[in-house]
Design a protein around this motif. Structure first.
Motif, PDB file in Angstrom:
ATOM      1  N   ARG A   1       0.610  11.409  10.222  1.00 40.40           N
ATOM      2  CA  ARG A   1       0.088  12.300   9.384  1.00 40.40           C
ATOM      3  C   ARG A   1      -0.600  11.598   7.932  1.00 40.40           C
ATOM      4  O   ARG A   1      -1.605  11.823   7.689  1.00 40.40           O
ATOM      5  CB  ARG A   1       1.035  13.354   8.773  1.00 40.40           C
ATOM      6  CG  ARG A   1       0.627  14.240   7.667  1.00 40.40           C
ATOM      7  CD  ARG A   1       1.588  15.289   7.275  1.00 40.40           C
ATOM      8  NE  ARG A   1       1.895  16.121   8.508  1.00 40.40           N
ATOM      9  CZ  ARG A   1       2.757  17.200   8.107  1.00 40.40           C
ATOM     10  NH1 ARG A   1       3.140  17.469   7.055  1.00 40.40           N
ATOM     11  NH2 ARG A   1       2.843  17.906   9.228  1.00 40.40           N
ATOM     12  N   ALA A   2       0.131  10.600   7.414  1.00 36.04           N
ATOM     13  CA  ALA A   2      -0.303   9.870   6.092  1.00 36.04           C
ATOM     14  C   ALA A   2      -1.563   9.239   6.446  1.00 36.04           C
ATOM     15  O   ALA A   2      -2.587   9.181   5.866  1.00 36.04           O
ATOM     16  CB  ALA A   2       0.855   8.975   5.740  1.00 36.04           C
ATOM     17  N   GLU A   3      -1.753   8.543   7.648  1.00 39.14           N
ATOM     18  CA  GLU A   3      -2.822   7.607   7.844  1.00 39.14           C
ATOM     19  C   GLU A   3      -4.147   8.867   8.337  1.00 39.14           C
ATOM     20  O   GLU A   3      -5.373   8.403   7.927  1.00 39.14           O
ATOM     21  CB  GLU A   3      -2.761   6.730   9.067  1.00 39.14           C
ATOM     22  CG  GLU A   3      -3.848   5.811   9.191  1.00 39.14           C
ATOM     23  CD  GLU A   3      -3.895   4.820  10.439  1.00 39.14           C
ATOM     24  OE1 GLU A   3      -4.730   3.924  10.748  1.00 39.14           O
ATOM     25  OE2 GLU A   3      -2.528   4.704  10.729  1.00 39.14           O
ATOM     26  N   ARG A   4      -3.764   9.716   8.997  1.00 42.05           N
ATOM     27  CA  ARG A   4      -4.627  10.751   9.063  1.00 42.05           C
ATOM     28  C   ARG A   4      -5.178  11.381   7.522  1.00 42.05           C
ATOM     29  O   ARG A   4      -6.510  11.630   7.802  1.00 42.05           O
ATOM     30  CB  ARG A   4      -4.076  12.109  10.009  1.00 42.05           C
ATOM     31  CG  ARG A   4      -3.852  11.670  11.317  1.00 42.05           C
ATOM     32  CD  ARG A   4      -3.604  13.152  12.282  1.00 42.05           C
ATOM     33  NE  ARG A   4      -2.909  14.130  11.647  1.00 42.05           N
ATOM     34  CZ  ARG A   4      -1.601  13.994  12.168  1.00 42.05           C
ATOM     35  NH1 ARG A   4      -1.176  13.276  12.983  1.00 42.05           N
ATOM     36  NH2 ARG A   4      -0.991  15.399  11.637  1.00 42.05           N
ATOM     37  N   GLY A   5      -4.455  11.649   6.852  1.00 38.53           N
ATOM     38  CA  GLY A   5      -5.017  12.070   5.500  1.00 38.53           C
ATOM     39  C   GLY A   5      -5.732  10.924   4.887  1.00 38.53           C
ATOM     40  O   GLY A   5      -6.985  11.488   4.389  1.00 38.53           O
ATOM     41  N   GLU A   6      -5.538   9.760   4.968  1.00 36.48           N
ATOM     42  CA  GLU A   6      -6.438   8.736   4.368  1.00 36.48           C
ATOM     43  C   GLU A   6      -7.603   8.671   5.115  1.00 36.48           C
ATOM     44  O   GLU A   6      -8.457   8.512   4.232  1.00 36.48           O
ATOM     45  CB  GLU A   6      -5.476   7.401   4.364  1.00 36.48           C
ATOM     46  CG  GLU A   6      -4.146   7.174   3.457  1.00 36.48           C
ATOM     47  CD  GLU A   6      -3.587   5.915   3.721  1.00 36.48           C
ATOM     48  OE1 GLU A   6      -4.186   5.123   4.241  1.00 36.48           O
ATOM     49  OE2 GLU A   6      -2.551   5.917   3.075  1.00 36.48           O
ATOM     50  N   ARG A   7      -7.767   8.611   6.182  1.00 32.98           N
ATOM     51  CA  ARG A   7      -8.879   8.636   6.737  1.00 32.98           C
ATOM     52  C   ARG A   7      -9.950   9.853   6.912  1.00 32.98           C
ATOM     53  O   ARG A   7     -10.961   9.777   6.678  1.00 32.98           O
ATOM     54  CB  ARG A   7      -8.735   8.331   8.478  1.00 32.98           C
ATOM     55  CG  ARG A   7      -8.015   6.828   8.697  1.00 32.98           C
ATOM     56  CD  ARG A   7      -8.263   6.720  10.055  1.00 32.98           C
ATOM     57  NE  ARG A   7      -7.277   5.402  10.518  1.00 32.98           N
ATOM     58  CZ  ARG A   7      -7.710   5.129  11.938  1.00 32.98           C
ATOM     59  NH1 ARG A   7      -8.423   5.613  12.784  1.00 32.98           N
ATOM     60  NH2 ARG A   7      -6.917   3.833  12.242  1.00 32.98           N
ATOM     61  N   LEU A   8      -9.131  10.915   6.750  1.00 31.86           N
ATOM     62  CA  LEU A   8      -9.944  12.388   6.315  1.00 31.86           C
ATOM     63  C   LEU A   8     -10.658  12.061   5.163  1.00 31.86           C
ATOM     64  O   LEU A   8     -11.974  12.503   5.060  1.00 31.86           O
ATOM     65  CB  LEU A   8      -9.011  13.319   6.274  1.00 31.86           C
ATOM     66  CG  LEU A   8      -9.550  14.906   6.226  1.00 31.86           C
ATOM     67  CD1 LEU A   8     -10.696  15.196   7.100  1.00 31.86           C
ATOM     68  CD2 LEU A   8      -8.578  15.857   5.918  1.00 31.86           C
ATOM     69  N   VAL A   9      -9.869  11.821   4.035  1.00 31.35           N
ATOM     70  CA  VAL A   9     -10.491  11.603   2.682  1.00 31.35           C
ATOM     71  C   VAL A   9     -11.658  10.473   2.787  1.00 31.35           C
ATOM     72  O   VAL A   9     -12.729  10.841   2.034  1.00 31.35           O
ATOM     73  CB  VAL A   9      -9.593  10.966   1.680  1.00 31.35           C
ATOM     74  CG1 VAL A   9     -10.177  10.565   0.448  1.00 31.35           C
ATOM     75  CG2 VAL A   9      -8.400  11.968   1.484  1.00 31.35           C
ATOM     76  N   TRP A  10     -11.497   9.530   3.658  1.00 31.61           N
ATOM     77  CA  TRP A  10     -12.597   8.485   3.605  1.00 31.61           C
ATOM     78  C   TRP A  10     -13.973   9.111   4.405  1.00 31.61           C
ATOM     79  O   TRP A  10     -15.131   8.999   3.855  1.00 31.61           O
ATOM     80  CB  TRP A  10     -12.108   7.303   4.488  1.00 31.61           C
ATOM     81  CG  TRP A  10     -13.268   6.373   4.953  1.00 31.61           C
ATOM     82  CD1 TRP A  10     -13.861   5.349   4.032  1.00 31.61           C
ATOM     83  CD2 TRP A  10     -13.825   6.231   6.140  1.00 31.61           C
ATOM     84  NE1 TRP A  10     -14.666   4.680   4.877  1.00 31.61           N
ATOM     85  CE2 TRP A  10     -14.702   5.054   6.198  1.00 31.61           C
ATOM     86  CE3 TRP A  10     -13.690   6.868   7.623  1.00 31.61           C
ATOM     87  CZ2 TRP A  10     -15.528   4.792   7.223  1.00 31.61           C
ATOM     88  CZ3 TRP A  10     -14.319   6.895   8.383  1.00 31.61           C
ATOM     89  CH2 TRP A  10     -15.324   5.731   8.636  1.00 31.61           C
ATOM     90  N   ALA A  11     -13.645   9.626   5.366  1.00 29.47           N
ATOM     91  CA  ALA A  11     -14.459  10.363   6.331  1.00 29.47           C
ATOM     92  C   ALA A  11     -15.519  11.542   5.555  1.00 29.47           C
ATOM     93  O   ALA A  11     -16.633  11.563   5.563  1.00 29.47           O
ATOM     94  CB  ALA A  11     -14.230  10.991   7.602  1.00 29.47           C
ATOM     95  N   MET A  12     -14.645  12.168   4.818  1.00 27.71           N
ATOM     96  CA  MET A  12     -15.359  13.425   4.174  1.00 27.71           C
ATOM     97  C   MET A  12     -15.980  12.956   2.973  1.00 27.71           C
ATOM     98  O   MET A  12     -17.245  13.410   2.743  1.00 27.71           O
ATOM     99  CB  MET A  12     -14.148  14.372   3.609  1.00 27.71           C
ATOM    100  CG  MET A  12     -13.300  15.071   4.395  1.00 27.71           C
ATOM    101  SD  MET A  12     -13.955  16.417   4.981  1.00 27.71           S
ATOM    102  CE  MET A  12     -13.869  17.584   3.622  1.00 27.71           C
TER     103      MET A  12
END
Length: 361
Positions: free
Chosen positions: A114-125
């Motif tokens: 979950r933590a890495e998903r959140g970081e990558r989501l912020v980057w992609a957005m």
């Protein structure tokens, strides 16, 4: 030559073929694509470009040949293990999932925490300029926003390369032009290869570093976009890429790189590749923008006399349609502000002896 330079290829296709019964959709393709390339597969419907993209993605198994990603043979590997992102024509967003849920879906399939998903989501957005849209649903987005979500989903896994299958086909012209610039920007920022499939030559010429023009499962030409446009290797490429006048005649006085062609009583001085001999029937292609319409006969270059039949206004440019004495027509393209003659006036159609290209019929 299929390689952009001598650096190791990020994607290699080695003698790749795909046959559907007697139909050779892809026929013995060899190709290397470099790490920082924007590479387009351009061709008409049925040319094999989408089949080749599906082979790269792992959605089709080749009948023969190998697919290598960063030197690893992935031919028998399922799609989810190939580190390849994919963006489709129809977006394929889940209507019941939010923007954020759609984007992170590939990471959930890969069991990313979950933590890495959140970081990558912020980057992609941030990369795709989707800030503030995370909780919206696809039906609440514009076409351009939906396409950005699709791109973000393709990139969030940080793939070794990204495949794009006609991703702008369903967008209007203005939005398509905007997304062409954006997609090329993403590719240069990320420094990973993009392989882009399209039948739209304008898209390919706008975004690509190199283009492969496909027909009947094989490459007609591979090269930098300017070479494909200005130095067509075959008559098919000359006719398919850009807008060209086509003249058919007989070659005379053939030199190393130029010839004289007789066309309807006119002698024209034209460039040509190897393989044409005196007496051969040839086809000559000259792009609209290389032709000039003037009220006077020029001192140099090829010349045909006629009358200006019509001017087709296209905004910044206009097409000048000239009717010749035998009823045939030649079209020139120029600035719409550069109107030197009136409709109905006697004119000269001219172009340099070095412009265009002849091919054996």
């Amino acid at each position: 030559m299929t390689k952009a330079d001598d650096r190791p290829a990020s994607l290699s296709l080695q003698s790749v073929s795909k046959h559907f019964g007697p139909v050779k959709a892809v026929d013995g393709i060899d190709l290397d694509i470099g790490q920082d390339e924007f590479f387009s597969l351009l061709g008409p419907s049925g040319s094999g470009k989408t089949t080749m993209l599906r082979i790269i993605a792992g959605l089709e198994r080749p009948t023969a040949g190998r697919v290598l990603v960063r030197g690893q043979d992935v031919t028998a590997m399922p799609p989810y293990k190939r580190r390849i992102g994919m963006v489709f024509q129809n977006f394929l967003l889940f209507p019941h999932k939010t923007v954020a849920e759609n984007i992170v879906f590939p990471l959930r399939m890969q069991n990313v925490g979950r933590a890495e998903r959140g970081e990558r989501l912020v980057w992609a957005m941030k990369l795709l300029r989707l800030d503030g849209l995370a909780e919206r649903y696809p039906n609440e987005l514009s076409g351009g926003q939906q396409q950005r979500v699709s791109l973000a989903r393709g990139l969030i896994s940080r793939p070794a390369l990204l495949l794009l299958d006609e991703p702008l086909a369903n967008l209007d012209r203005e939005l398509r032009a905007e997304m062409e610039v954006e997609i090329r920007r993403y590719q240069k920022e990320l420094n990973i290869p993009f392989v882009y499939v399209t039948h739209n030559q304008e898209e390919a010429l706008t975004m690509s570093d190199r283009i492969a023009v496909m027909r009947n499962g094989v490459f007609e030409q591979i090269g930098p976009r300017n070479d494909v446009y200005r130095k067509p290797a075959t008559a098919f490429v000359a006719a398919f890429v850009g807008q060209s006048n086509q003249l058919t005649g007989r070659a005379e006085m053939v030199g190393p790189d130029s010839l004289t062609m007789t066309w309807r009583g006119h002698r024209l001085h034209l460039p040509h590749p190897d393989g044409i001999a005196a007496g051969d029937e040839v086809r000559f292609f000259i792009k609209y923008e290389d032709v000039e319409v003037t009220p006077e006969r020029p001192a140099q270059g090829n010349h045909l006399g006629g009358r200006l039949r019509d001017i087709i206004f296209k905004g910044q440019t206009a097409n000048y349609i000239v009717s010749l004495a035998d009823g045939s027509e030649i079209i020139a393209s120029a600035s719409s502000r550069d109107q030197k003659v009136a409709i109905g006036a006697a004119v000269s159609v001219t172009w340099p002896a070095t412009a265009g290209m002849c091919f054996k019929s």
